[in-house]
Design a protein around this motif. Structure first.
Motif, PDB file in Angstrom:
ATOM      1  N   UNK A 201      -1.140  22.673  11.531  1.00 38.49           N
ATOM      2  CA  UNK A 201       0.082  21.627  11.996  1.00 38.49           C
ATOM      3  C   UNK A 201      -1.014  19.842  11.751  1.00 38.49           C
ATOM      4  N   UNK A 202       0.000  19.318  10.752  1.00 35.72           N
ATOM      5  CA  UNK A 202       0.188  18.276  10.571  1.00 35.72           C
ATOM      6  C   UNK A 202       0.032  16.890  11.611  1.00 35.72           C
ATOM      7  N   UNK A 203      -0.733  16.664  12.389  1.00 28.83           N
ATOM      8  CA  UNK A 203       0.063  15.250  13.255  1.00 28.83           C
ATOM      9  C   UNK A 203      -0.942  13.902  12.799  1.00 28.83           C
ATOM     10  N   UNK A 204      -0.112  12.924  12.720  1.00 32.11           N
ATOM     11  CA  UNK A 204      -0.863  11.300  13.140  1.00 32.11           C
ATOM     12  C   UNK A 204      -0.384  10.404  13.744  1.00 32.11           C
ATOM     13  N   UNK A 205      -1.450  11.074  14.715  1.00 29.46           N
ATOM     14  CA  UNK A 205      -0.794  10.480  16.471  1.00 29.46           C
ATOM     15  C   UNK A 205      -1.071   8.732  16.662  1.00 29.46           C
ATOM     16  N   UNK A 206      -2.054   8.357  14.867  1.00 30.50           N
ATOM     17  CA  UNK A 206      -2.499   6.984  15.452  1.00 30.50           C
ATOM     18  C   UNK A 206      -1.622   5.955  16.327  1.00 30.50           C
ATOM     19  N   UNK A 207      -0.349   5.957  16.238  1.00 35.53           N
ATOM     20  CA  UNK A 207       0.887   5.584  16.944  1.00 35.53           C
ATOM     21  C   UNK A 207       0.914   6.310  17.893  1.00 35.53           C
ATOM     22  N   UNK A 208       0.333   5.662  19.467  1.00 34.09           N
ATOM     23  CA  UNK A 208       0.006   7.275  19.937  1.00 34.09           C
ATOM     24  C   UNK A 208       1.442   7.484  20.562  1.00 34.09           C
ATOM     25  N   UNK A 209       2.792   7.287  19.819  1.00 34.09           N
ATOM     26  CA  UNK A 209       3.930   7.904  20.832  1.00 34.09           C
ATOM     27  C   UNK A 209       4.468   9.342  19.602  1.00 34.09           C
ATOM     28  N   UNK A 210       3.773   9.714  19.441  1.00 34.09           N
ATOM     29  CA  UNK A 210       3.781  10.659  17.744  1.00 34.09           C
ATOM     30  C   UNK A 210       4.029  12.106  18.681  1.00 34.09           C
ATOM     31  N   UNK A 211       2.469  12.369  18.985  1.00 33.53           N
ATOM     32  CA  UNK A 211       2.211  13.445  19.836  1.00 33.53           C
ATOM     33  C   UNK A 211       3.539  13.674  21.051  1.00 33.53           C
ATOM     34  N   UNK A 212       3.771  12.507  22.068  1.00 34.72           N
ATOM     35  CA  UNK A 212       4.390  12.462  23.273  1.00 34.72           C
ATOM     36  C   UNK A 212       6.288  12.369  22.707  1.00 34.72           C
ATOM     37  N   UNK A 213       6.526  12.377  21.376  1.00 35.29           N
ATOM     38  CA  UNK A 213       7.920  12.668  21.083  1.00 35.29           C
ATOM     39  C   UNK A 213       8.476  13.569  20.425  1.00 35.29           C
ATOM     40  N   UNK A 214       6.899  14.019  19.574  1.00 35.28           N
ATOM     41  CA  UNK A 214       7.124  15.391  18.580  1.00 35.28           C
ATOM     42  C   UNK A 214       7.134  16.655  18.532  1.00 35.28           C
ATOM     43  N   UNK A 215       6.183  16.407  19.813  1.00 37.04           N
ATOM     44  CA  UNK A 215       5.620  17.631  20.991  1.00 37.04           C
ATOM     45  C   UNK A 215       5.635  17.827  21.859  1.00 37.04           C
ATOM     46  N   UNK A 216       5.356  17.132  22.833  1.00 38.09           N
ATOM     47  CA  UNK A 216       5.755  17.556  24.475  1.00 38.09           C
ATOM     48  C   UNK A 216       6.835  17.641  24.947  1.00 38.09           C
ATOM     49  N   UNK A 217       7.363  16.362  24.588  1.00 38.59           N
ATOM     50  CA  UNK A 217       8.393  16.671  24.788  1.00 38.59           C
ATOM     51  C   UNK A 217       9.222  17.802  25.129  1.00 38.59           C
ATOM     52  N   UNK A 218       9.954  19.097  24.247  1.00 37.59           N
ATOM     53  CA  UNK A 218       9.980  20.225  23.680  1.00 37.59           C
ATOM     54  C   UNK A 218       9.240  20.913  25.059  1.00 37.59           C
ATOM     55  N   UNK A 219       7.708  20.848  24.548  1.00 38.24           N
ATOM     56  CA  UNK A 219       6.428  22.213  24.926  1.00 38.24           C
ATOM     57  C   UNK A 219       7.197  21.822  26.330  1.00 38.24           C
TER      58      UNK A 219
END
Length: 443
Positions: A201-219
């Protein structure tokens, strides 16, 4: 007594004149006919932030320009303000109660604050007149704009879809991997791709909102359910230290521990991750609708044809609905509380022109997501967008965390996911999130 009598006569005459003026803009005019009744000139102002050269911005400006041509009795003052300065400029005029007749507002805190300040009036009569139009909006489309029962204050002309699972069909076929529908299937895919030196899984989380917005919300929604999250955000009967949320963070940690993401994911940005994925270095990427626009501009059609889209896999025993995407309504046009008479009728007509069925279709065909069930011409959009559009319009939408958390709490969970990726425990991050949200909610 004579001066009083004269004053009474003057007031009576003024009342009659004002009443006549109020009726002269087209008696009984509906929002679809407003402003044409007597042919009188109506002044109308509109502000928006569709100022760029992208296809969506050009589409919206084109709709406004066409309205001006079709309604010569409306003297339209339309201002396209660059997005970077739009919020501040709108806030400045709102503070002085000098808002234009119509203005673009974002779903969430901005529109809610304007309502609480008494600066908006509902556009419900458009929905009442065009019931078929209202019914074709996707579930939850009006929720951010229903500030009081049975009233609507805007209609979204965009949609935020943040957790689409993009996958490389060529890599899945080459290594005989099943597109995951369950958590176990996802973990199997992660294992197989790692064994074959492909980033799962490609992830670019330098701006830390990315993991939250794209993965955590649905997970997390799959684990806890939406009702639990809303209660936790409101601090009513649920807390972020509850076992179900700690469990959700544990699933994210499981992705980290299984090396689902490439090394250095916290040091590259989302655009770099998109390129890493589209070049075939990663089998999957969990990202938002913005990736559709970015890849349409940067990837070849041949590369796009190798990409398909689906939803994140289900969680065993989860309390939330399985096949969902996090997101919500985008911005829409709002109506100033001060706009009245013929100007209001013309304003309602323009709002419908920008958010009605034809406009929703045109915006969708500009490769932009809408919260509206419309059919689009496949030849007008990228192949990847067409797949994603048809996926999203039949998929339930769940909340994005930072749309409901306080600013402090959103920062805590954003940074907290980065910390989990470098070894922090889910329990510790859950505790910090709970403390931050509690501070923001408790008076």
């Amino acid at each position: 007594m004579k001066p009083v009598r004269k004053l009474s006569i003057v007031l009576l005459l003024m009342t009659l004149i004002l009443a006549a003026c109020g009726e002269s803009g087209g008696q009984k005019a509906s929002p679809s006919e407003g402003g044409k009744g007597s042919g009188e000139k109506v002044k109308l102002s509109i502000w928006h932030n569709f100022s760029g050269d992208d296809l969506r911005a050009k589409t919206v400006r084109g709709i406004i320009d066409q309205f001006a041509k079709d309604n010569p009795n409306v003297e339209l003052d339309a201002q396209a303000i660059p997005p970077d300065g739009y919020r501040q400029r709108l806030s400045t005029v709102a503070a002085g109660n000098e808002l234009p007749d119509i203005f673009f507002v974002y779903a969430g805190s901005q529109s809610a604050e304007l309502f609480r300040a008494g600066l908006l009036q509902p556009i419900t009569e458009i929905a009442d007149q065009h019931k078929d139009w209202k019914e074709k909006f996707l579930p939850g489309a009006f929720e951010p704009y229903q500030f009081e029962p049975n009233q609507i204050y805007s209609a979204p002309i965009g949609m935020s879809a943040t957790s689409i699972l993009y996958y490389n069909t060529t890599l899945f076929q080459k290594y005989n991997v099943k597109v995951p529908e369950t958590w176990d299937e996802l973990m199997t895919a992660v294992k197989v791709f790692n064994e074959n030196k492909i980033t799962p899984i490609a992830l670019g989380n330098k701006a830390p909102w990315v993991a939250q917005s794209t993965i955590l919300g649905t997970l997390a929604d799959h684990v806890t359910g939406t009702e639990w999250f809303r209660n936790a955000a409101a601090q009513k009967g649920a807390k972020f230290t509850d076992p179900e949320f700690v469990k959700a963070l544990g699933y994210f940690k499981q992705l980290v521990d299984s090396k689902a993401f490439q090394d250095g994911a916290n040091s590259i940005d989302n655009t770099q991750a998109e390129q890493y994925f589209v070049q075939g270095n990663a089998a999957m990427m969990i990202s938002g609708a913005w990736t559709l626009t970015n890849l349409a501009a940067s990837a070849s059609e041949e590369q796009l044809k190798n990409i398909d889209v689906t939803v994140m896999p289900a969680i065993p025993g989860g309390k939330g609905e399985a096949k969902t995407i996090s997101g919500g309504a985008g911005g829409g046009m709002a109506l100033s509380k001060r706009t009245e008479g013929a100007a209001k009728e013309a304003a309602l007509k323009l709002i419908y022109a920008i958010s009605g069925p034809e406009a929703q279709k045109a915006i969708a065909e500009s490769n932009s997501m809408v919260m509206y069930d419309t059919d689009i011409d496949q030849s007008k959009v990228s192949s990847l967008y067409y797949k994603a559009f048809n996926l999203v319009k039949k998929t339930a939408i769940t909340p994005v965390y930072d749309a409901y958390l306080s600013a402090d709490a959103a920062e805590v969970i954003n940074n907290g996911l980065q910390e989990i990726m470098t070894g922090a425990s889910p329990e510790n991050i859950a505790k910090k999130l709970q403390e931050a949200q509690a501070r923001s909610v408790t008076p």
